[in-house]
Design a protein around this motif. Structure first.
Motif, PDB file in Angstrom:
ATOM      1  N   GLY A  54       0.441  -1.391  -0.196  1.00  0.00           N
ATOM      2  CA  GLY A  54       0.005   0.003   0.673  1.00  0.00           C
ATOM      3  C   GLY A  54       0.789   0.200   0.233  1.00  0.00           C
ATOM      4  N   LEU A  55       0.162   2.502  -0.057  1.00  0.00           N
ATOM      5  CA  LEU A  55       0.921   3.914   0.382  1.00  0.00           C
ATOM      6  C   LEU A  55       1.293   3.964   1.317  1.00  0.00           C
ATOM      7  CD1 LEU A  55      -0.785   4.906  -3.078  1.00  0.00           C
ATOM      8  CD2 LEU A  55       1.225   3.990  -2.998  1.00  0.00           C
ATOM      9  N   ARG A  56       2.167   4.816   1.722  1.00  0.00           N
ATOM     10  CA  ARG A  56       2.436   5.302   3.710  1.00  0.00           C
ATOM     11  C   ARG A  56       1.453   6.742   3.571  1.00  0.00           C
ATOM     12  NH1 ARG A  56       5.604   9.324   5.721  1.00  0.00           N
ATOM     13  NH2 ARG A  56       6.285   8.538   7.878  1.00  0.00           N
ATOM     14  N   ASP A  57       0.386   6.199   4.641  1.00  0.00           N
ATOM     15  CA  ASP A  57       0.021   7.644   4.946  1.00  0.00           C
ATOM     16  C   ASP A  57       0.182   7.515   6.490  1.00  0.00           C
ATOM     17  OD1 ASP A  57      -2.285   9.020   4.831  1.00  0.00           O
ATOM     18  OD2 ASP A  57      -3.509   8.108   5.545  1.00  0.00           O
ATOM     19  N   LEU A 134      -1.626   2.457   6.132  1.00  0.00           N
ATOM     20  CA  LEU A 134      -1.710   2.651   4.567  1.00  0.00           C
ATOM     21  C   LEU A 134      -3.094   3.277   3.628  1.00  0.00           C
ATOM     22  CD1 LEU A 134      -0.193  -1.061   3.989  1.00  0.00           C
ATOM     23  CD2 LEU A 134       1.078   1.185   4.273  1.00  0.00           C
ATOM     24  N   ASP A 135      -2.816   3.753   2.782  1.00  0.00           N
ATOM     25  CA  ASP A 135      -3.909   3.662   1.409  1.00  0.00           C
ATOM     26  C   ASP A 135      -3.736   3.279   0.239  1.00  0.00           C
ATOM     27  OD1 ASP A 135      -4.651   5.859   3.313  1.00  0.00           O
ATOM     28  OD2 ASP A 135      -3.847   7.561   1.903  1.00  0.00           O
ATOM     29  N   ASP A 136      -5.007   2.713  -0.158  1.00  0.00           N
ATOM     30  CA  ASP A 136      -4.961   1.741  -1.396  1.00  0.00           C
ATOM     31  C   ASP A 136      -4.176   0.160  -1.329  1.00  0.00           C
ATOM     32  OD1 ASP A 136      -6.027   4.369  -2.783  1.00  0.00           O
ATOM     33  OD2 ASP A 136      -3.965   4.074  -3.910  1.00  0.00           O
ATOM     34  N   ASP A 138      -3.182  -3.078  -1.134  1.00  0.00           N
ATOM     35  CA  ASP A 138      -3.345  -4.424  -1.859  1.00  0.00           C
ATOM     36  C   ASP A 138      -3.578  -3.574  -3.078  1.00  0.00           C
ATOM     37  OD1 ASP A 138      -2.104  -5.828  -0.278  1.00  0.00           O
ATOM     38  OD2 ASP A 138      -3.799  -6.476   0.725  1.00  0.00           O
ATOM     39  N   GLY A 139      -4.279  -2.828  -3.737  1.00  0.00           N
ATOM     40  CA  GLY A 139      -4.312  -2.505  -4.264  1.00  0.00           C
ATOM     41  C   GLY A 139      -5.756  -1.607  -4.400  1.00  0.00           C
ATOM     42  N   ASP A 140      -6.480  -1.662  -4.088  1.00  0.00           N
ATOM     43  CA  ASP A 140      -7.544  -1.601  -3.588  1.00  0.00           C
ATOM     44  C   ASP A 140      -8.255   0.051  -3.016  1.00  0.00           C
ATOM     45  OD1 ASP A 140     -10.723  -1.347  -3.674  1.00  0.00           O
ATOM     46  OD2 ASP A 140     -11.167  -2.807  -1.400  1.00  0.00           O
ATOM     47  N   ARG A 141      -8.443   0.435  -4.304  1.00  0.00           N
ATOM     48  CA  ARG A 141      -8.654   2.271  -3.446  1.00  0.00           C
ATOM     49  C   ARG A 141      -9.821   2.640  -2.527  1.00  0.00           C
ATOM     50  NH1 ARG A 141      -5.298   5.287  -7.138  1.00  0.00           N
ATOM     51  NH2 ARG A 141      -4.709   4.916  -8.904  1.00  0.00           N
ATOM     52  N   LYS A 142     -10.409   1.313  -2.643  1.00  0.00           N
ATOM     53  CA  LYS A 142     -12.061   1.727  -1.422  1.00  0.00           C
ATOM     54  C   LYS A 142     -10.732   1.655   0.156  1.00  0.00           C
ATOM     55  CE  LYS A 142     -15.008   0.546  -4.784  1.00  0.00           C
ATOM     56  NZ  LYS A 142     -16.061  -0.513  -5.375  1.00  0.00           N
ATOM     57  N   LYS A 143      -9.844   1.010   0.098  1.00  0.00           N
ATOM     58  CA  LYS A 143      -9.123   0.509   1.340  1.00  0.00           C
ATOM     59  C   LYS A 143      -8.428   1.602   1.671  1.00  0.00           C
ATOM     60  CE  LYS A 143      -9.995  -4.371   1.561  1.00  0.00           C
ATOM     61  NZ  LYS A 143      -8.863  -5.356   1.849  1.00  0.00           N
ATOM     62  N   ASP A 163       6.664  10.103   2.060  1.00  0.00           N
ATOM     63  CA  ASP A 163       5.305  10.201   1.919  1.00  0.00           C
ATOM     64  C   ASP A 163       4.561   9.556   0.636  1.00  0.00           C
ATOM     65  OD1 ASP A 163       2.946  10.612   3.298  1.00  0.00           O
ATOM     66  OD2 ASP A 163       2.191  12.416   2.710  1.00  0.00           O
ATOM     67  N   HIS A 164       3.311   8.769   1.191  1.00  0.00           N
ATOM     68  CA  HIS A 164       2.711   7.976   0.059  1.00  0.00           C
ATOM     69  C   HIS A 164       3.373   7.058  -1.275  1.00  0.00           C
ATOM     70  CE1 HIS A 164      -0.966   9.937   0.390  1.00  0.00           C
ATOM     71  NE2 HIS A 164      -0.693  11.311   0.630  1.00  0.00           N
ATOM     72  N   ALA A 165       4.770   7.122  -0.556  1.00  0.00           N
ATOM     73  CA  ALA A 165       5.620   5.563  -1.370  1.00  0.00           C
ATOM     74  C   ALA A 165       4.703   4.584  -1.124  1.00  0.00           C
ATOM     75  CB  ALA A 165       6.830   5.821  -0.389  1.00  0.00           C
ATOM     76  N   ARG A 166       5.130   3.471  -2.067  1.00  0.00           N
ATOM     77  CA  ARG A 166       4.412   1.851  -1.717  1.00  0.00           C
ATOM     78  C   ARG A 166       5.966   1.666  -0.840  1.00  0.00           C
ATOM     79  NH1 ARG A 166       0.784  -0.276  -4.347  1.00  0.00           N
ATOM     80  NH2 ARG A 166       0.144   1.247  -5.644  1.00  0.00           N
TER      81      ARG A 166
END
Length: 179
Positions: A54-57, A134-136, A138-143, A163-166
């Protein structure tokens, strides 16, 4: 007597046969053992922990919370004593049988734990935790905004990332617990 031996033998044969059936051996020694869940001759996948991407939040560090507490202190106490022991010996046979009896005193020691005051110790109210949001997931933008507990090493890696790094790591427990 013969019937008893026959029953014991039959019971042993049933138990050995039952255990042999549970061993997983197919009985065909000519065929090599192969993993049952193989695809295209590849070995079955091992049970590896699930990684999360996911993306670091955000990050959060929860320090250990402790308090001083008291508990009963126990010590080992031993008491020594003596006991009178009776001994007998028999000799002869028939009407000439004699029994000789004598007594000795043997020392013994009884030990057990008894309460003796109290002692102070450090009680852990909350263990130290490192958490990553995390944001997104496992690739799910809703999570979005899902918290995971991670190891100290994964936390340090996350702190060094932008910030927002995978990110990809193995969580230490179920999501959203204790963060």
């Amino acid at each position: 007597m013969f019937v008893k031996r026959l029953l014991v033998t039959a019971l042993t044969a049933v138990v050995v046969g039952g255990l042999g059936g549970c061993s997983g051996h197919r009985g065909d020694d000519s065929a090599p053992d192969r993993p049952s869940a193989s695809v295209g001759g590849a070995p079955a996948p091992s049970a590896t922990p699930e990684t999360v991407t996911g993306l670091r939040d955000g990050t959060r560090h929860l320090s250990e919370r402790t308090t001083r507490a008291t508990r009963p202190r126990t010590v080992r106490r031993c008491t020594t004593g003596t006991r009178r022991v009776r001994h007998t010996s028999r000799s002869g046979s028939g009407s000439h049988r004699t029994t000789r009896t004598w007594y000795t005193t043997e020392r013994h020691q009884d030990c057990h734990r008894v309460r003796s005051g109290t002692e102070r110790y450090t009680k852990v109210l909350r263990p130290e935790r490192w958490c990553v949001r995390l944001d997104d997931v496992d690739g799910d933008r809703k999570k979005d905004d899902v918290w995971y507990r991670v190891t100290r090493a994964d936390y340090d890696t996350t702190l060094a990332a932008d910030d927002h790094a995978r990110l990809e790591f193995v969580p230490q427990g179920p999501q959203d617990t204790g963060c």
